[in-house]
Design a protein around this motif. Structure first.
Motif, PDB file in Angstrom:
ATOM      1  N   ALA A  63      31.627  43.845  44.982  1.00 13.29           N
ATOM      2  CA  ALA A  63      31.607  43.931  43.509  1.00 13.29           C
ATOM      3  C   ALA A  63      32.930  44.488  43.028  1.00 13.29           C
ATOM      4  N   MET A  64      33.545  43.796  42.114  1.00 15.91           N
ATOM      5  CA  MET A  64      34.844  44.228  41.609  1.00 15.91           C
ATOM      6  C   MET A  64      34.816  44.394  40.095  1.00 15.91           C
ATOM      7  N   ASP A  65      33.658  44.754  39.569  1.00 14.91           N
ATOM      8  CA  ASP A  65      33.531  44.946  38.117  1.00 14.91           C
ATOM      9  C   ASP A  65      34.219  46.240  37.715  1.00 14.91           C
ATOM     10  N   HIS A  66      35.329  46.102  37.005  1.00 14.44           N
ATOM     11  CA  HIS A  66      36.075  47.284  36.609  1.00 14.44           C
ATOM     12  C   HIS A  66      36.089  47.437  35.097  1.00 14.44           C
ATOM     13  N   SER A  67      35.028  46.954  34.461  1.00  9.32           N
ATOM     14  CA  SER A  67      34.995  46.976  32.999  1.00  9.32           C
ATOM     15  C   SER A  67      35.074  48.384  32.439  1.00  9.32           C
ATOM     16  N   ALA A  68      34.563  49.377  33.211  1.00 11.58           N
ATOM     17  CA  ALA A  68      34.554  50.763  32.713  1.00 11.58           C
ATOM     18  C   ALA A  68      35.967  51.309  32.558  1.00 11.58           C
ATOM     19  N   HIS A  69      36.891  50.828  33.355  1.00 15.08           N
ATOM     20  CA  HIS A  69      38.254  51.360  33.311  1.00 15.08           C
ATOM     21  C   HIS A  69      39.298  50.246  33.251  1.00 15.08           C
ATOM     22  N   GLY A  70      38.961  49.121  32.672  1.00 16.55           N
ATOM     23  CA  GLY A  70      39.907  48.024  32.659  1.00 16.55           C
ATOM     24  C   GLY A  70      40.050  47.475  34.068  1.00 16.55           C
ATOM     25  N   THR A  71      41.234  46.972  34.414  1.00 17.63           N
ATOM     26  CA  THR A  71      41.431  46.425  35.756  1.00 17.63           C
ATOM     27  C   THR A  71      41.723  47.527  36.764  1.00 17.63           C
ATOM     28  N   GLY A  72      42.162  48.676  36.286  1.00 19.54           N
ATOM     29  CA  GLY A  72      42.428  49.795  37.201  1.00 19.54           C
ATOM     30  C   GLY A  72      43.473  49.467  38.249  1.00 19.54           C
ATOM     31  N   GLY A  73      44.351  48.504  37.966  1.00 13.04           N
ATOM     32  CA  GLY A  73      45.394  48.144  38.924  1.00 13.04           C
ATOM     33  C   GLY A  73      44.882  47.338  40.096  1.00 13.04           C
ATOM     34  N   MET A  74      43.652  46.831  39.982  1.00 14.49           N
ATOM     35  CA  MET A  74      43.093  46.082  41.110  1.00 14.49           C
ATOM     36  C   MET A  74      43.715  44.700  41.243  1.00 14.49           C
ATOM     37  N   MET A  75      43.754  44.229  42.485  1.00 12.82           N
ATOM     38  CA  MET A  75      44.344  42.934  42.778  1.00 12.82           C
ATOM     39  C   MET A  75      43.408  41.808  42.382  1.00 12.82           C
ATOM     40  N   THR A  76      44.013  40.699  41.971  1.00 10.84           N
ATOM     41  CA  THR A  76      43.223  39.496  41.703  1.00 10.84           C
ATOM     42  C   THR A  76      42.935  38.813  43.040  1.00 10.84           C
ATOM     43  N   ALA A  77      42.037  37.847  43.011  1.00  7.21           N
ATOM     44  CA  ALA A  77      41.719  37.089  44.230  1.00  7.21           C
ATOM     45  C   ALA A  77      42.966  36.377  44.756  1.00  7.21           C
ATOM     46  N   GLU A  78      43.794  35.901  43.824  1.00  9.38           N
ATOM     47  CA  GLU A  78      45.019  35.187  44.228  1.00  9.38           C
ATOM     48  C   GLU A  78      45.995  36.138  44.918  1.00  9.38           C
TER      49      GLU A  78
END
Length: 218
Positions: A134-149
């Motif tokens: 699960a990569m739902d980061h709606s609570a903190h925006g993207t939080g610097g997380m990587m996209t699948a690409e």
């Protein structure tokens, strides 16, 4: 005869007075004992009454009070940490730089236990732990997380190209974690969560400096 009757009358009055005094004394004693007994019980009840809320407060403190910000922090940081560990797991077989390999190992070593702690808090609060993947980061925006690409690109890289991509992406990832941790420190109520947030800020800020140095940006 009159004198005898008078004497008998006086004796009866005295006896009656004595009986009355005994009855009053008995009642008074009984009243005092009952009053003391009740008063003692009342005092005990009174003193124990405040202890109940106090005991509840202590129990709450022991369990650790929390609020919505603490829940959002835990639910956001778990998938964030999982992705960092996933990135770190790529390094041993792809990285060329010994520093990058060590950095990846340090990240995994720090964040794996934090994932377990965060999951434990959510469970104790009656909240759902984010599912694996699960990569739902709606609570903190993207939080610097990587996209699948970006993740796919990192998986396909190796050598110096991997070192550069890993470092650049992890800097962004860490910056997101630091921002989330600062939000927790500002808005959270759970002491241990705020303490963890402080540790994340310190450790990941230091690693950001280290990675910038590796990229020649320090």
């Amino acid at each position: 005869m009159i004198r005898k009757r008078s004497l008998m009358h006086r004796t009866a009055v005295v006896a009656a007075a004595g009986t009355t005094a005994l009855v009053l004394a008995a009642c008074g004693g009984s009243g005092d004992d009952g009053s003391a007994g009740h008063g003692g019980h009342a005092a005990t009840a009174s003193s124990s009454a405040p202890s109940s809320p106090s005991a509840s407060a202590s129990a709450s403190a022991a369990q650790g009070q929390h609020n919505a910000a603490d829940v959002a922090f835990a639910k956001g940081m778990i998938p964030h940490h999982r992705q960092a560990v996933e990135m770190a797991d790529l390094a041993p077989g792809r990285a060329r730089s010994a520093e990058v390999k060590k950095l990846a190992a340090d990240i995994k070593k720090a964040q794996d236990p934090e994932i377990r702690t965060l999951s434990g808090w959510l469970t104790s609060w009656g909240e759902d732990v984010p599912a694996e993947g699960a990569m739902d980061h709606s609570a903190h925006g993207t939080g610097g997380m990587m996209t699948a690409e970006e993740m796919t690109g990192l998986e396909n890289a190796s050598g110096t190209a991997f070192d550069t991509a890993f470092t650049e992406l992890m800097i962004k990832h860490h910056e997101g974690a630091v921002e989330m941790a600062r939000t927790e420190q500002a808005d959270g109520a759970h002491g241990p969560a705020k303490k963890m947030a402080g540790e994340i800020i310190d450790s990941q800020s230091a690693e950001i400096e280290q990675m910038n140095a590796l990229l020649g940006k320090g």
